[in-house]
Design an enzyme around this catalytic site. Sequence first.
Site: not given
Length: 452
Positions: A27, A121, A145
Amino acid sequence: DDARSMPDAGSMPDAGSMLDGVPIAVKDNFCVRGAPTTAGSRMLRGYEPPLESTVTRRLRAAGAVIVGKCNMDEFGMGSANVNSASGACINPWVARPARREPGPDGPVDDHRLGPRTAGGSSGGSACAVASGAAILAVGSDTGGSVRLPAAYCGVVGMKPSYGSVSRWGLVPYCSSLDTPGFLARSVSDAAVAMHVTHGLDPLDSTTTRVGMPLAGWRVGVPVEYDVAECTAEVRAAWSETCSLLERLGAAVTRVSLPSTAAALAAYYVLAPAECASNLARYDGGVFVPSGKDGGFHESTARARSHGFGPEVQRRVLVGTYVLGTDVTARYLDRARRVRRVVAADGHARGVSHTGVDLLLTPTAPTVAPLLYGPGGVGEGGGFDHQSGMDDSATAGYAADAMTVPASLAGLPAISLPVGLGFESGMPVGMQLIAPRGCDVELIGAAWHVERA
């Protein structure tokens, strides 16, 4: 397959040899030396950090190969991965509804067949694993997330106990909740990543040791999670998973966690307050120079207006408001009290007043919502049974209702794909939550459920 076998709940595979040459995606809020780290924001476009996060450093030391950085909601703020300077993430799954009305010229077009959100996210990390672009992916979980995109994309999403995996090198959103996590195609793969990265880190004072034995499987089903937004196909998967646990020998019982109802509201006070503080460093002086025209306040406002997206600006404004001295007692202090109550429900062995070892809940009340179309999240929509959202800019926060309590309490939680919705044909995820520190035991329990 033999190398992945886990004969008991506490065992861990040999991580060193299993990660040699394994492609891993990361990420884009984890600092990786030699690669840009933008956290999904224009504010950090082109920024290459001079340091390496502890998570990626430990994975590389075990032989893993980082093949790329993943899209994400800006600074981790979002549940649908549409709040990114790089654009929205699209779920690699294609919906195949079982119920379709035939027309005169054959099956009619169904709005439910449009592209779906990957969840946020950590949507890019979930997409990388679900599409086969990477074997493992690193994400971060603040209020769900990792688990939410895992449920939407049909993969495993592991959120460790807060402090069990170092946050060093993770661009902060809400420091007291941010937790590195892992997305994988199997529980065993997530266990390998956890085994390699967990443990004390002198660079992060919040890290702790994990490991606490569970006497047996006593699984609680919280009645407060049976919310009105839960669709029929999610409820059906929840019931089927309960039956599966009983066949495996677990004692499944309904429990009550009264603090659950207030957890989401508390989260959306605490998280914006901490993000407003963490993002105060982005004043245009370093990351996005705003020019020398005007004074400090003018140049800072210009840099943040250009560098921050609408969702980040919204949360910074909310956080700045609740940090104001005249309203702190009304909002922030109450939210902190709610957090303490939520943590008291499950900080010790089991859930204190219910006497269970694990909790079983849906990861999300619906399958992945539509990205575009009527009420789609990519068009500023919010929650609804059919499309996934309504027209309110903040109604999408409800998607976090089932993942936030574990985050507030710092508990380990894992999302498992348990099948496809009978109506939508999209993946449905179930969440197992364990007491704090029981990460290894949680992985073992999840492995047995996955195998069954």
